[in-house]
Design an enzyme around this catalytic site. Structure first.
Site, PDB file in Angstrom:
ATOM      1  N   GLY A  26       1.260   2.111  -7.594  1.00  0.00           N
ATOM      2  CA  GLY A  26       0.489   2.305  -8.813  1.00  0.00           C
ATOM      3  C   GLY A  26       0.715   3.653  -9.461  1.00  0.00           C
ATOM      4  O   GLY A  26       0.773   3.756 -10.690  1.00  0.00           O
ATOM      5  N   HIS A  40      -4.075  -1.203  -6.392  1.00  0.00           N
ATOM      6  CA  HIS A  40      -3.447   0.060  -6.741  1.00  0.00           C
ATOM      7  C   HIS A  40      -4.522   1.027  -7.231  1.00  0.00           C
ATOM      8  O   HIS A  40      -5.300   0.697  -8.124  1.00  0.00           O
ATOM      9  CB  HIS A  40      -2.398  -0.119  -7.844  1.00  0.00           C
ATOM     10  CG  HIS A  40      -1.245  -0.979  -7.434  1.00  0.00           C
ATOM     11  ND1 HIS A  40      -0.412  -1.599  -8.333  1.00  0.00           N
ATOM     12  CD2 HIS A  40      -0.773  -1.314  -6.212  1.00  0.00           C
ATOM     13  CE1 HIS A  40       0.518  -2.276  -7.681  1.00  0.00           C
ATOM     14  NE2 HIS A  40       0.303  -2.127  -6.392  1.00  0.00           N
ATOM     15  N   ARG A  44      -6.259   0.639   7.649  1.00  0.00           N
ATOM     16  CA  ARG A  44      -4.890   0.182   7.834  1.00  0.00           C
ATOM     17  C   ARG A  44      -4.336   0.583   9.190  1.00  0.00           C
ATOM     18  O   ARG A  44      -4.685   1.630   9.724  1.00  0.00           O
ATOM     19  CB  ARG A  44      -3.989   0.742   6.727  1.00  0.00           C
ATOM     20  CG  ARG A  44      -4.373   0.277   5.332  1.00  0.00           C
ATOM     21  CD  ARG A  44      -3.450   0.828   4.255  1.00  0.00           C
ATOM     22  NE  ARG A  44      -3.930   0.464   2.923  1.00  0.00           N
ATOM     23  CZ  ARG A  44      -4.194   1.319   1.950  1.00  0.00           C
ATOM     24  NH1 ARG A  44      -4.018   2.612   2.147  1.00  0.00           N
ATOM     25  NH2 ARG A  44      -4.642   0.902   0.785  1.00  0.00           N
ATOM     26  N   ASP A  78       0.821  -1.224   0.000  1.00  0.00           N
ATOM     27  CA  ASP A  78       0.000   0.000   0.000  1.00  0.00           C
ATOM     28  C   ASP A  78       0.853   1.271   0.000  1.00  0.00           C
ATOM     29  O   ASP A  78       0.431   2.310   0.483  1.00  0.00           O
ATOM     30  CB  ASP A  78      -0.958   0.025   1.205  1.00  0.00           C
ATOM     31  CG  ASP A  78      -1.773  -1.242   1.336  1.00  0.00           C
ATOM     32  OD1 ASP A  78      -2.407  -1.627   0.343  1.00  0.00           O
ATOM     33  OD2 ASP A  78      -1.758  -1.859   2.419  1.00  0.00           O
ATOM     34  N   ARG A 107     -10.480  -2.224   4.279  1.00  0.00           N
ATOM     35  CA  ARG A 107     -10.115  -2.263   5.691  1.00  0.00           C
ATOM     36  C   ARG A 107      -9.275  -1.055   6.088  1.00  0.00           C
ATOM     37  O   ARG A 107      -8.447  -0.586   5.318  1.00  0.00           O
ATOM     38  CB  ARG A 107      -9.307  -3.535   6.000  1.00  0.00           C
ATOM     39  CG  ARG A 107     -10.119  -4.807   5.995  1.00  0.00           C
ATOM     40  CD  ARG A 107      -9.287  -5.992   6.448  1.00  0.00           C
ATOM     41  NE  ARG A 107      -8.239  -6.320   5.492  1.00  0.00           N
ATOM     42  CZ  ARG A 107      -7.418  -7.349   5.622  1.00  0.00           C
ATOM     43  NH1 ARG A 107      -7.507  -8.149   6.670  1.00  0.00           N
ATOM     44  NH2 ARG A 107      -6.493  -7.598   4.717  1.00  0.00           N
ATOM     45  N   THR A 129       2.216 -12.752   2.655  1.00  0.00           N
ATOM     46  CA  THR A 129       1.500 -13.310   1.517  1.00  0.00           C
ATOM     47  C   THR A 129       2.159 -14.635   1.143  1.00  0.00           C
ATOM     48  O   THR A 129       3.091 -15.077   1.809  1.00  0.00           O
ATOM     49  CB  THR A 129       1.483 -12.314   0.346  1.00  0.00           C
ATOM     50  OG1 THR A 129       0.533 -12.749  -0.640  1.00  0.00           O
ATOM     51  CG2 THR A 129       2.857 -12.143  -0.284  1.00  0.00           C
ATOM     52  N   GLY A 152       0.967  14.424  -3.087  1.00  0.00           N
ATOM     53  CA  GLY A 152      -0.483  14.470  -3.226  1.00  0.00           C
ATOM     54  C   GLY A 152      -0.965  13.253  -3.979  1.00  0.00           C
ATOM     55  O   GLY A 152      -0.163  12.460  -4.493  1.00  0.00           O
ATOM     56  N   THR A 212      -9.850  -4.333   0.033  1.00  0.00           N
ATOM     57  CA  THR A 212     -10.725  -4.793   1.116  1.00  0.00           C
ATOM     58  C   THR A 212     -11.532  -3.690   1.777  1.00  0.00           C
ATOM     59  O   THR A 212     -12.544  -3.965   2.418  1.00  0.00           O
ATOM     60  CB  THR A 212      -9.881  -5.465   2.218  1.00  0.00           C
ATOM     61  OG1 THR A 212      -8.997  -4.469   2.777  1.00  0.00           O
ATOM     62  CG2 THR A 212      -9.050  -6.605   1.649  1.00  0.00           C
ATOM     63  N   LYS A 266      -0.362 -24.945  -5.764  1.00  0.00           N
ATOM     64  CA  LYS A 266       0.753 -24.865  -6.712  1.00  0.00           C
ATOM     65  C   LYS A 266       1.986 -25.571  -6.153  1.00  0.00           C
ATOM     66  O   LYS A 266       2.625 -26.375  -6.850  1.00  0.00           O
ATOM     67  CB  LYS A 266       1.059 -23.392  -7.000  1.00  0.00           C
ATOM     68  CG  LYS A 266       2.270 -23.148  -7.884  1.00  0.00           C
ATOM     69  CD  LYS A 266       2.459 -21.653  -8.110  1.00  0.00           C
ATOM     70  CE  LYS A 266       3.699 -21.375  -8.952  1.00  0.00           C
ATOM     71  NZ  LYS A 266       3.857 -19.919  -9.239  1.00  0.00           N
ATOM     72  N   ASP A 305       3.106  14.543   2.057  1.00  0.00           N
ATOM     73  CA  ASP A 305       2.184  15.621   2.459  1.00  0.00           C
ATOM     74  C   ASP A 305       1.358  15.264   3.688  1.00  0.00           C
ATOM     75  O   ASP A 305       0.831  16.159   4.366  1.00  0.00           O
ATOM     76  CB  ASP A 305       1.245  15.970   1.304  1.00  0.00           C
ATOM     77  CG  ASP A 305       0.495  14.749   0.771  1.00  0.00           C
ATOM     78  OD1 ASP A 305       1.160  13.758   0.417  1.00  0.00           O
ATOM     79  OD2 ASP A 305      -0.750  14.793   0.714  1.00  0.00           O
TER      80      ASP A 305
END
Length: 431
Positions: free
Chosen positions: A17, A41, A306, A13, A304, A240, A416, A302, A146, A334
């Site tokens: 992106g 993202h 943070r 997070d 949620r 993860t 920003g 989600t 996997k 900022d």
């Protein structure tokens, strides 16, 4: 080198992106190498002839697709939930971003099915108070399948034996978790329909990427999650299920190490994480609330809230050692505008002795004392600043402190939420 990587340097997070969006202007291919639709993202970009500012939420698709000239690749290291894949594809198109003909998925990518998501929830219940805090998107169970060689990949969708293989896998889950409610035959029919829609998207990504490398195409690799969520180097087991490091690029896309050029680490000016697990600099006080509210710290995937805390340079040093960042992107600077003073974690002590690195044993963190350095705030808005030279002196001192501690230059500075709110810093002067 024609491969540039953008990787999360903390617990995710960080705002990867937006940098991917900016860099995609000079990119031919944007590729994902790990994770699934548990990533998130958010990008704000002008769309259409009227250039309307539009907010896009990317979860599974590479966010470089925001540039209509970029081709997106979902690599073999990514696990794919096809209904979510098409939902995201259709949502983007509905907002004016059509990715038809320029989005491809590897035939080696593993599939996430709805039963993986059910199992994800069952595993969290099973763990009780020790739950990981997953997104319940089925990512962990898909990676488990996997690793145990019981998963299904994209190419299996087009095999005549797909239905039999699918039934066998579901039966195995029933034996492990009991007979949960699930329409196996309905899911088989659903995926047979999805397979036909998916067919034009499927490629041999190894051939595609190496042809691109051979012809000098510029490839931007977009990381999902972040270093501290890596299965090996993160706060295991609160991580993860994939390799989120620079090494994951090699295994998740089939790109040799020597072809990877610039590696950019993205870090927030403070620290956040979601779900369970240790967080040495977490602030369960007004500072934490300030970061949450002013920083809009709610998950893209989600929703949620943070967990938030001061910048942790012990975590960042660990991250820098493993990923070998060439430069850093410092985001959300900022959000610190209104603070009188700013604390930065620079050392972990256990029984008065400094730890030389971030510990593997999470029990050690329970007895860890964090040493902070306090820096003065700048108490003025930097949201309209367009060059490094315009930043307040105390703000520059904060940036310099981070650079000198980590011994890595900060090239990009986010002030920003918009794509225009990113300063590029070259050396010590203005950009």
């Amino acid at each position: 080198m024609s491969v540039t990587a953008v990787l999360g340097a903390q617990w995710g997070d960080e705002g990867k992106g937006k940098l991917v969006d900016i860099l995609s202007a000079n990119t031919d291919i944007c590729a994902r190498f790990a994770g699934g639709n548990n990533a998130g993202h958010t990008i704000i970009a002008p769309i259409g002839p009227e250039r309307l500012q539009t907010t896009f939420a990317f979860h599974l698709l590479p966010s470089g697709l925001i540039n209509p000239a970029v081709t997106g690749i979902i690599g073999p290291g990514v696990v794919v939930h096809l209904p979510s894949f098409f939902d995201e594809f259709d949502t983007l198109r509905g907002k004016g971003l059509d990715c038809t003909g320029r989005l491809f998925i590897s035939d080696r990518s593993h599939l996430v099915f709805d039963f993986h998501q059910i199992v994800d929830g069952l595993k969290e219940v099973e763990l009780g108070l020790s739950s990981i805090g997953t997104t319940k998107k089925g990512i962990g169970p898909a990676y488990s399948a996997k690793a145990s060689r019981s998963g299904l990949r994209v190419h299996h969708l087009f095999d005549t034996a797909f239905a039999d293989k699918f039934r066998k896998i579901v039966e195995g889950r029933y034996k492990r978790y009991g007979h949960f409610e699930y329409d196996t035959e309905g899911e088989i029919k659903r995926y047979q329909v999805l397979a036909e829609r998916l067919r034009p998207f499927v490629i041999d990504s190894v051939v595609y990427i190496h042809q691109a490398l051979a012809t000098g195409k510029r490839i931007l690799v977009e990381g999902a999650n972040a270093l501290m969520l890596d299965i090996d180097y993160g706060t295991y087991p609160y991580v993860t299920s994939s390799s989120t490091t620079v090494g994951g690029i090699c295994t998740g896309l089939g790109i040799p190490p020597r072809r990877i050029g610039k590696v950019i680490g993205v870090m927030k000016a403070y620290t956040t994480r979601v779900g369970g697990g240790p967080f040495p600099t977490e602030q369960l006080n007004d500072i934490g609330v300030h970061f949450q509210e002013i920083g809009r710290e709610f998950g893209t995937t989600t929703g949620r809230r943070r967990r938030c805390g001061w910048l942790d340079l012990v975590v960042m040093k660990h991250s820098c050692q493993i990923n070998g960042y060439d430069v850093l992107n410092l985001t959300k600077l900022d959000i610190l505008d209104d603070l009188e003073e700013i604390k930065v974690a620079v050392k972990y002590l256990v029984d008065g002795k400094e730890l030389l690195g971030f510990p593997a044993n999470l029990e050690t963190l329970k007895t860890t004392e964090v040493t902070y350095v306090t820096l003065p705030g700048w108490k003025t808005s930097i949201g309209a600043v367009s060059s490094y030279g315009e930043l307040p002196e105390n703000c520059k001192e904060y940036i310099t402190f981070i650079e000198e501690y980590l011994k890595i230059p900060i090239e990009w500075i986010g002030v920003g939420p918009g794509r225009e709110s990113m300063i590029r810093k070259e050396g010590k002067g203005d950009s």
